[in-house]
Design an enzyme around this catalytic site. Sequence first.
Site, PDB file in Angstrom:
ATOM      1  N   ASN A 199     -10.309  -2.697  -5.455  1.00 29.87           N
ATOM      2  CA  ASN A 199     -11.465  -2.541  -6.353  1.00 29.87           C
ATOM      3  C   ASN A 199     -11.409  -1.210  -7.116  1.00 29.87           C
ATOM      4  O   ASN A 199     -12.377  -0.816  -7.759  1.00 29.87           O
ATOM      5  CB  ASN A 199     -12.786  -2.655  -5.579  1.00 29.87           C
ATOM      6  N   ASP A 251      -9.732  11.003   3.958  1.00 26.66           N
ATOM      7  CA  ASP A 251     -10.968  10.325   4.366  1.00 26.66           C
ATOM      8  C   ASP A 251     -10.902   9.909   5.837  1.00 26.66           C
ATOM      9  O   ASP A 251      -9.822   9.824   6.417  1.00 26.66           O
ATOM     10  CB  ASP A 251     -11.276   9.120   3.454  1.00 26.66           C
TER      11      ASP A 251
HETATM   12  C1  GLP Z   1      -8.428   2.537   1.946  1.00 26.35           C
HETATM   13  C2  GLP Z   1      -8.504   4.071   2.031  1.00 26.35           C
HETATM   14  C3  GLP Z   1      -7.694   4.733   0.976  1.00 26.35           C
HETATM   15  C4  GLP Z   1      -6.436   3.937   0.739  1.00 26.35           C
HETATM   16  C5  GLP Z   1      -6.805   2.628   0.102  1.00 26.35           C
HETATM   17  C6  GLP Z   1      -5.655   1.654  -0.002  1.00 26.35           C
HETATM   18  O1  GLP Z   1      -9.663   1.916   2.062  1.00 26.35           O
HETATM   19  N1  GLP Z   1      -9.809   4.631   1.969  1.00 26.35           N
HETATM   20  O2  GLP Z   1      -7.439   6.073   1.350  1.00 26.35           O
HETATM   21  O3  GLP Z   1      -5.600   4.636  -0.128  1.00 26.35           O
HETATM   22  O4  GLP Z   1      -7.905   2.040   0.730  1.00 26.35           O
HETATM   23  O5  GLP Z   1      -5.298   1.154   1.246  1.00 26.35           O
HETATM   24  P1  GLP Z   1      -4.020   0.261   1.477  1.00 26.35           P
HETATM   25  O6  GLP Z   1      -2.847   1.094   1.187  1.00 26.35           O
HETATM   26  O7  GLP Z   1      -4.102  -0.161   2.930  1.00 26.35           O
HETATM   27  O8  GLP Z   1      -4.116  -0.909   0.560  1.00 26.35           O
END
Ligand code: GLP
Length: 252
Positions: A136, A67
């Site tokens: 979430n 993404d």
């Molecule tokens: C983000 C990204 C994801 C990621 C997730 C967890 O918003 N879109 O690709 O895996 O949320 O992020 P984090 O590892 O910083 O908690």
Amino acid sequence: MEIRRFASSDDAASAAAARVVEVVRDKPHAVIGLPAGRTMVPVYAEMVRLARSAPSQWAQVRTFQVDEFIGLGRGDAGSFRSFLERHLLDALKLAADHVAFLNGEASDALAECERYERAIAEAGGLDLQLLGIGANGHIGFNEPGDSLTARTHLATLHDETRRANAMWFENDVLRVPHRALSMGMATLLGARTVVLVATGDSKADAVARAVTGTVTTKLPASFLQLHRAAEFYVDAAAAKGLMPGPGGPGLH
Ligand code: GLP
């Protein structure tokens, strides 16, 4: 769904990195989907460490980022592309045409999404999809809602998700884009193997609901219950909503 529990977040990250290397060893031309996020920092650090002793192992690997924020590109420190380059790709030194990014600056987002889906298909599909999970329950930027989108698409981010991503923008939530391009649910679920890494208290509820709850668009990660080879690598904090027990997750 296989749940692998670890005492510490570092242990979970190291095991996930070792799993990636195992996939690459079994299939040197593996196609791998790469997420950004805090969770992935130690996973990528360990992948880089392991790659130092066997750099040629990565020569044929291809990667696709999961993404990207709308409006951001390679020059933006907050872009997921620069995250992936900084934490993993610069060190792996893959050939430029083996590394695919979503262009958050594309003037035609729909065309960019279609191009990306075609590129994944032309690469033979994803062998391994690495994933984090939002508090979430989102995966990639597939946010909870009344419906989900199958393929790579333009997503609108929830405020909670924007707040969680403020750290990439000097903790200024106002700078976090409202929209992003993201692989869709069918893109992610189409991977032959999925390795999801979740660490820390803030992920415990999402992990418990993803593993033991109803499969629902209100918690996108729950769809991984339908995947034939989804593996969750969780530390003790993220696993605290999961019951240990016979056949259940034990500590590795
Ligand atoms: C983000 C990204 C994801 C990621 C997730 C967890 O918003 N879109 O690709 O895996 O949320 O992020 P984090 O590892 O910083 O908690």
